[in-house]
Design a protein around this motif. Structure first.
Motif, PDB file in Angstrom:
ATOM      1  N   ILE A  67       0.624 -41.600  34.662  1.00  0.00           N
ATOM      2  CA  ILE A  67      -0.442 -41.031  35.337  1.00  0.00           C
ATOM      3  C   ILE A  67      -0.189 -42.701  36.241  1.00  0.00           C
ATOM      4  O   ILE A  67      -0.960 -43.751  36.451  1.00  0.00           O
ATOM      5  N   ASP A  68      -0.047 -41.681  37.590  1.00  0.00           N
ATOM      6  CA  ASP A  68      -0.610 -42.912  38.385  1.00  0.00           C
ATOM      7  C   ASP A  68      -1.681 -42.843  39.069  1.00  0.00           C
ATOM      8  O   ASP A  68      -2.555 -42.014  39.458  1.00  0.00           O
ATOM      9  N   VAL A  69      -2.340 -43.926  39.084  1.00  0.00           N
ATOM     10  CA  VAL A  69      -4.188 -43.666  39.296  1.00  0.00           C
ATOM     11  C   VAL A  69      -4.300 -44.313  40.312  1.00  0.00           C
ATOM     12  O   VAL A  69      -5.076 -44.633  40.995  1.00  0.00           O
ATOM     13  N   ARG A  70      -3.629 -44.519  41.749  1.00  0.00           N
ATOM     14  CA  ARG A  70      -3.629 -44.945  42.559  1.00  0.00           C
ATOM     15  C   ARG A  70      -4.393 -44.048  43.802  1.00  0.00           C
ATOM     16  O   ARG A  70      -3.623 -42.568  43.592  1.00  0.00           O
ATOM     17  N   GLU A  71      -4.315 -44.058  44.356  1.00  0.00           N
ATOM     18  CA  GLU A  71      -5.036 -43.037  45.718  1.00  0.00           C
ATOM     19  C   GLU A  71      -4.078 -41.778  46.298  1.00  0.00           C
ATOM     20  O   GLU A  71      -2.361 -43.018  46.644  1.00  0.00           O
ATOM     21  N   PRO A  72      -3.830 -40.363  46.902  1.00  0.00           N
ATOM     22  CA  PRO A  72      -3.014 -40.194  47.454  1.00  0.00           C
ATOM     23  C   PRO A  72      -1.996 -40.695  48.106  1.00  0.00           C
ATOM     24  O   PRO A  72      -0.824 -40.239  48.226  1.00  0.00           O
TER      25      PRO A  72
ATOM     26  N   ASP B 271       2.581 -41.435  47.199  1.00  0.00           N
ATOM     27  CA  ASP B 271       3.159 -40.233  48.363  1.00  0.00           C
ATOM     28  C   ASP B 271       4.098 -41.869  49.161  1.00  0.00           C
ATOM     29  O   ASP B 271       5.529 -41.507  49.314  1.00  0.00           O
ATOM     30  N   GLY B 272       3.830 -42.670  49.142  1.00  0.00           N
ATOM     31  CA  GLY B 272       4.460 -43.961  49.945  1.00  0.00           C
ATOM     32  C   GLY B 272       5.449 -44.510  48.597  1.00  0.00           C
ATOM     33  O   GLY B 272       6.188 -44.827  49.542  1.00  0.00           O
ATOM     34  N   GLY B 273       4.952 -44.026  47.284  1.00  0.00           N
ATOM     35  CA  GLY B 273       6.626 -44.256  46.718  1.00  0.00           C
ATOM     36  C   GLY B 273       5.662 -44.618  44.999  1.00  0.00           C
ATOM     37  O   GLY B 273       4.644 -44.611  44.732  1.00  0.00           O
TER      38      GLY B 273
ATOM     39  N   CYS C   7      -0.963 -48.674  38.439  1.00  0.00           N
ATOM     40  CA  CYS C   7      -1.717 -49.289  39.485  1.00  0.00           C
ATOM     41  C   CYS C   7      -0.976 -49.436  40.892  1.00  0.00           C
ATOM     42  O   CYS C   7       0.307 -50.054  40.062  1.00  0.00           O
ATOM     43  N   GLN C   8      -1.682 -50.437  41.845  1.00  0.00           N
ATOM     44  CA  GLN C   8      -0.744 -51.501  42.802  1.00  0.00           C
ATOM     45  C   GLN C   8      -0.942 -52.656  41.896  1.00  0.00           C
ATOM     46  O   GLN C   8       0.640 -53.176  41.445  1.00  0.00           O
ATOM     47  N   SER C   9      -1.753 -53.328  41.129  1.00  0.00           N
ATOM     48  CA  SER C   9      -1.556 -54.436  40.609  1.00  0.00           C
ATOM     49  C   SER C   9      -2.219 -54.291  39.149  1.00  0.00           C
ATOM     50  O   SER C   9      -2.206 -55.636  38.309  1.00  0.00           O
TER      51      SER C   9
ATOM     52  N   THR D 255      10.479 -52.337  39.464  1.00  0.00           N
ATOM     53  CA  THR D 255      12.043 -52.161  39.724  1.00  0.00           C
ATOM     54  C   THR D 255      12.514 -50.816  39.448  1.00  0.00           C
ATOM     55  O   THR D 255      14.214 -51.293  39.870  1.00  0.00           O
ATOM     56  N   GLY D 256      11.847 -49.936  38.944  1.00  0.00           N
ATOM     57  CA  GLY D 256      12.803 -49.133  38.355  1.00  0.00           C
ATOM     58  C   GLY D 256      13.001 -47.628  39.351  1.00  0.00           C
ATOM     59  O   GLY D 256      12.543 -47.796  40.703  1.00  0.00           O
ATOM     60  N   LYS D 257      13.846 -46.303  38.496  1.00  0.00           N
ATOM     61  CA  LYS D 257      13.438 -46.068  39.694  1.00  0.00           C
ATOM     62  C   LYS D 257      12.255 -45.148  39.987  1.00  0.00           C
ATOM     63  O   LYS D 257      11.410 -45.386  39.714  1.00  0.00           O
ATOM     64  N   ILE D 258      12.159 -45.002  41.224  1.00  0.00           N
ATOM     65  CA  ILE D 258      10.650 -44.032  42.571  1.00  0.00           C
ATOM     66  C   ILE D 258      11.129 -43.345  42.998  1.00  0.00           C
ATOM     67  O   ILE D 258      12.560 -42.937  43.250  1.00  0.00           O
ATOM     68  N   SER D 259      10.239 -42.541  43.205  1.00  0.00           N
ATOM     69  CA  SER D 259      10.278 -41.103  43.952  1.00  0.00           C
ATOM     70  C   SER D 259       9.463 -41.490  45.463  1.00  0.00           C
ATOM     71  O   SER D 259       8.441 -41.771  44.815  1.00  0.00           O
TER      72      SER D 259
END
Length: 130
Positions: A46-51, A55-57, A87-89, A120-124
């Motif tokens: 789960i990515d808990v950052r904002e949409p 969406d940016g990665g 999340c981001q940090s 540094t791994g795979k992102i979408s």
């Protein structure tokens, strides 16, 4: 005398709030990227950052449940599988872990040490429509 006592109380409250803000829940384990990769494919990622951030990665395979929506979307989190958060940090994933622990009781909660900014791994990325 009373003035000094008030200062001591104020400092104690501030220290408590700062420690509480930066220390994660007892059942939250911070994992370096290598260990995070080993476990997240068999868990809820789960990515808990904002949409807009998502969406940016985002990490390949992650779903987006922003910490700002966590309470309303708690039903989407299963209790029978480990939860891998990022999340981001690292700060928002700690907040999300506290909420999950409080509302769901999950014990296997992990978060990415250093957050997405160190990934540094795979992102979408979400493709922009023309």
């Amino acid at each position: 005398m009373i003035f000094e006592w008030l200062w001591v109380m104020l400092i104690a409250v501030l220290v408590f709030l700062i420690v509480r803000r930066f220390v994660g829940p007892k059942d939250l384990t911070a994992l370096p990227q290598e260990d995070f990769i080993k476990g997240y494919r068999k868990a809820q990622l789960i990515d808990v950052r904002e949409p807009k951030e998502y969406d940016g990665g985002h990490i390949l395979g992650a779903r987006n449940i922003p910490v700002s929506q966590m309470k309303q979307r708690m039903v989407e989190i299963r209790e029978d599988q480990p939860v891998y958060l990022y999340c981001q940090s690292g700060m928002r994933s700690k907040q999300a872990a506290k909420l999950i622990k409080k509302h769901k009781g999950n014990r296997d909660i992990y978060h990415l040490k250093g957050g997405f900014k160190r990934w540094t791994g795979k992102i979408s990325k979400k493709k922009k429509s023309a």
